[in-house]
Design an enzyme around this catalytic site. Structure first.
Site, short mmCIF file in Angstrom:
data_model
loop_
_atom_site.label_atom_id
_atom_site.label_comp_id
_atom_site.label_asym_id
_atom_site.label_seq_id
_atom_site.Cartn_x
_atom_site.Cartn_y
_atom_site.Cartn_z
N GLU A 1 -44.90 23.19 88.63
CA GLU A 1 -43.62 22.60 88.22
C GLU A 1 -43.59 22.27 86.73
O GLU A 1 -44.52 21.65 86.20
CB GLU A 1 -43.34 21.33 89.03
CG GLU A 1 -42.01 20.68 88.65
CD GLU A 1 -41.57 19.58 89.59
OE1 GLU A 1 -40.47 19.03 89.35
OE2 GLU A 1 -42.29 19.27 90.55
N GLU B 1 -49.60 16.79 95.97
CA GLU B 1 -49.57 16.77 94.51
C GLU B 1 -50.96 16.56 93.94
O GLU B 1 -51.70 15.68 94.39
CB GLU B 1 -48.62 15.66 94.01
CG GLU B 1 -47.16 15.97 94.27
CD GLU B 1 -46.22 15.03 93.53
OE1 GLU B 1 -46.70 14.30 92.63
OE2 GLU B 1 -45.02 15.01 93.84
N LYS C 1 -47.72 19.85 101.58
CA LYS C 1 -47.84 20.00 100.13
C LYS C 1 -48.43 18.72 99.56
O LYS C 1 -48.00 17.62 99.92
CB LYS C 1 -46.50 20.31 99.47
CG LYS C 1 -46.61 20.49 97.95
CD LYS C 1 -45.38 21.15 97.37
CE LYS C 1 -44.17 20.24 97.34
NZ LYS C 1 -44.36 19.05 96.43
N ASP D 1 -40.29 15.40 99.42
CA ASP D 1 -40.01 13.98 99.23
C ASP D 1 -38.86 13.79 98.25
O ASP D 1 -38.41 12.66 98.02
CB ASP D 1 -41.26 13.20 98.81
CG ASP D 1 -41.91 13.72 97.53
OD1 ASP D 1 -41.38 14.66 96.93
OD2 ASP D 1 -42.97 13.17 97.16
N THR D 2 -38.33 14.89 97.72
CA THR D 2 -37.08 14.85 96.96
C THR D 2 -35.93 14.32 97.80
O THR D 2 -34.88 13.96 97.26
CB THR D 2 -36.72 16.25 96.43
OG1 THR D 2 -36.91 17.22 97.48
CG2 THR D 2 -37.57 16.63 95.23
N ASP E 1 -43.98 17.70 102.42
CA ASP E 1 -44.65 16.89 101.40
C ASP E 1 -45.40 15.72 102.03
O ASP E 1 -44.88 15.06 102.94
CB ASP E 1 -43.62 16.31 100.42
CG ASP E 1 -43.41 17.18 99.20
OD1 ASP E 1 -44.32 17.95 98.85
OD2 ASP E 1 -42.33 17.08 98.59
#
EC number: 2.1.2.11
Length: 269
Positions: A186, A123, A121, A52-53, A91
């Site tokens: 991270e 979070e 992925k 999502d970057t 993501d």
């Protein structure tokens, strides 16, 4: 794993586990489009992350929060078509990884059904254990993301180094117990990343987490000099592609203005 061995088969969750078990470092980079993903795949990158970057490095937002599930599917479709050997992880954007469990399972299922990609992925650590378990139970491989969580930026009050080793280890162990095949870590001190890696049996992938992990991930735009503005401390410029593009565009403009492009050889009679 040798380069020739990588070319023979798809990288899978089992491949990554075997790499971790024998001490072979795992490589991971972001990709958001077909040509970039194709080049990275041909270069032998083990895992491609459709992150999502994309919201920050492609769309120009200041955070990842505006990115939607439909946008992630759009980019993941391109990367999924390009990758013949790399595993592709996608993501779950905000808030699709935070709403009710069924919603997250459905979003994860969309990724597998619509994009030719292989995992998602998510979070979060201990607080996401039930969600990870539900998704894995539905046949959706999950990479957990602990430490600094960009989707949590407003709760944290910014992008901050995460130093609570006890909590980080607990998050990693909870994610592993719930069925996560890998834990991405991270922005934590090297000591914390080493403790996490020692505490779990699944691979750990670091970004700003030092050397004592199973593998590394970076944002491709950062390592190629394509990111404008702030560049994180933990990244490295491996090629100044941004400047090469800038110079090529300037040369093109100069030659068009001077009427030296196109030449006779580049024209039809």
């Amino acid at each position: 794993m040798t380069e020739s061995e990588k070319r023979k088969s798809r990288i899978t969750t089992r491949t990554l586990q075997r790499m971790r078990d024998r001490g072979e470092r795992i490589t991971m980079l972001t990709a958001y489009d077909f040509p970039t993903a194709k080049i990275l795949d041909e270069a032998g990158v083990d895992v491609l992350l459709v992150g999502d970057t994309v919201g920050m490095v492609v769309q120009g937002h200041s955070t990842t929060l505006p990115v939607t599930m439909d946008q992630m599917i759009y980019h993941a479709e391109m990367v999924g078509r390009a990758a013949d050997h790399a595993m592709v992880v996608v993501d779950l954007p905000f808030p699709d990884g935070q709403l009710d469990l069924l919603h997250s399972v459905r979003c994860g299922a969309r990724v597998l059904k619509e994009t030719q990609c292989h995992a998602v992925k998510l979070e979060g650590g201990a607080e996401q254990a039930e969600r990870i378990e539900a998704m894995v139970g539905a046949g959706i491989p999950v990479m957990a993301h602990i430490g600094l969580r960009p989707q949590n930026i407003h709760v944290e009050g910014g992008y901050r180094l995460q130093r609570d080793i006890e909590r980080l280890v607990a998050d990693a162990k909870a994610a592993e117990a719930a069925g996560a095949f890998t834990v991405l870590i991270e922005c934590v001190p090297s000591e914390a990343a080493a403790a996490i890696t020692d505490a779990v049996k699944v691979p750990t992938i670091g970004i700003g987490a030092g050397r004592d992990v199973s593998g590394q991930v970076l944002v491709t735009h950062d390592i190629l000099g394509l990111t404008s503005g702030y560049t994180p401390k933990f990244t490295r410029l491996f090629a100044d592609v941004g400047n090469t593009i800038r110079e090529a565009a300037k040369s093109y403009c100069d030659e068009v203005k001077a009427a030296s492009f196109p030449s006779d050889a580049e024209s039809f009679e």
